[in-house]
Design a protein around this motif. Sequence first.
Motif, short mmCIF file in Angstrom:
data_model
loop_
_atom_site.label_atom_id
_atom_site.label_comp_id
_atom_site.label_asym_id
_atom_site.label_seq_id
_atom_site.Cartn_x
_atom_site.Cartn_y
_atom_site.Cartn_z
N ARG A 123 0.84 -1.21 0.00
CA ARG A 123 0.00 0.00 0.00
C ARG A 123 0.87 1.26 0.00
NH1 ARG A 123 -5.12 1.38 2.17
NH2 ARG A 123 -5.36 -0.66 3.16
N SER A 127 1.73 2.82 -6.25
CA SER A 127 0.72 3.86 -6.42
C SER A 127 -0.28 3.48 -7.51
CB SER A 127 1.39 5.18 -6.79
OG SER A 127 1.96 5.10 -8.10
N ASP A 128 -1.39 4.22 -7.57
CA ASP A 128 -2.35 4.02 -8.64
C ASP A 128 -1.72 4.33 -10.00
OD1 ASP A 128 -4.31 3.24 -6.91
OD2 ASP A 128 -5.33 5.18 -6.84
N ALA A 129 -0.77 5.26 -10.02
CA ALA A 129 -0.08 5.59 -11.27
C ALA A 129 0.73 4.39 -11.77
CB ALA A 129 0.83 6.80 -11.08
N ASP A 130 1.31 3.63 -10.85
CA ASP A 130 2.05 2.42 -11.25
C ASP A 130 1.10 1.41 -11.90
OD1 ASP A 130 4.51 3.30 -10.17
OD2 ASP A 130 3.90 2.66 -8.17
N ILE A 131 -0.07 1.25 -11.28
CA ILE A 131 -1.07 0.33 -11.82
C ILE A 131 -1.54 0.79 -13.19
CG2 ILE A 131 -3.35 -0.67 -11.45
CD1 ILE A 131 -1.22 -1.68 -9.47
N ARG A 132 -1.78 2.10 -13.35
CA ARG A 132 -2.28 2.64 -14.60
C ARG A 132 -1.27 2.48 -15.73
NH1 ARG A 132 -6.47 6.07 -15.69
NH2 ARG A 132 -7.48 4.63 -14.23
N SER A 135 -1.94 -0.99 -16.99
CA SER A 135 -3.23 -1.22 -17.63
C SER A 135 -3.33 -0.50 -18.97
CB SER A 135 -4.37 -0.79 -16.69
OG SER A 135 -4.26 0.58 -16.35
N ALA A 260 -5.45 -5.80 -9.25
CA ALA A 260 -5.68 -4.35 -9.35
C ALA A 260 -5.46 -3.87 -10.79
CB ALA A 260 -4.75 -3.61 -8.39
N ASP A 264 -8.29 -2.21 -13.04
CA ASP A 264 -8.09 -0.88 -13.61
C ASP A 264 -8.24 -0.91 -15.13
OD1 ASP A 264 -7.33 1.94 -13.15
OD2 ASP A 264 -5.57 1.43 -14.34
N SER A 267 -11.65 -0.46 -16.11
CA SER A 267 -12.18 0.89 -15.90
C SER A 267 -11.81 1.84 -17.02
CB SER A 267 -11.67 1.44 -14.56
OG SER A 267 -10.30 1.83 -14.64
#
Length: 292
Positions: A123, A127-132, A135, A260, A264, A267
């Motif tokens: 956590r 980060s969400d940026a890493d996930i994005r 994706s 995740a 993503d 989404s």
Amino acid sequence: MNTPGSPLALSDLISRHSTRLTDADTRLLDVLIQDPIRAALENGKDVSFRAGVHPASAVRLARRLGFKGYPEFRSFLQSSLTEGGNDFESPAARMAARLVKAESDGLLASVLDSEISALQQTRNSVSDADIRAFSERLRDCRKIFVFGRGHFASLCSLITLRLNRSGYEAVDLGSQVHQLPELLSTLSSGDVVWLLAFRRAPPLLHEVRGVAARCGATTLAITDVGGTRIDPVPDHQILVSRGEPGESQSLVVPMTIANAIILDLASIDEGRSIKALNEFRSFRASSGLTMS
């Protein structure tokens, strides 16, 4: 032995007190060094028996090495094991270390605490940026090639299954190593190679990365510190810890990250994943195929 400057390795203790050691001590140390994992779990009587010396010899050795008794020496051996080092290259040593840590709190509680700790570290480090970044590359590619060895072969299989059900053409390379040349011969610059490597990247993974680089394919990787040395460096890489030495080396962490990424992806792909999942569900319900 909890004083500043205390040695952290058994070899340091032996060197420091070598002039005081007896023949019985030498026999005991031979037993300890040959099987440090077992030594960290046994009591002094058991170690003495395996060394063929008097039951009290292990206590005398512990005191010569600067400990109050064998229980304190055993705690030192356990700490050395659970704090890491070369012993952790051995799967048996890693399991023994986890058993040592579980003695006080209970086995299930120890595993759960380890998983929770590893997830909390994730956590804080991903980060969400890493996930994005992952994706977006998956959404825009032609085909996805997933590769991992060892324990991660099962995770690669799951990732491939979920991607295919979400309407993306994905290939699990790890399950078809015997056909690797045929599969990689179709690799193009519009494809993505998704790698998973922990502790160390196996030679075959480096070879797959090399093929991807020559074809101009995008390479994504989820690794820990030991798996970071991938050459050429992946286009995007998520670095995570699966737990400290002596803790359960979590498969939940990389699986959670993969979940995740796929969530993503759904989404941002304008309904492609949702549509494919609905179509698959309808087909499975009407196909008449018996899967049990």
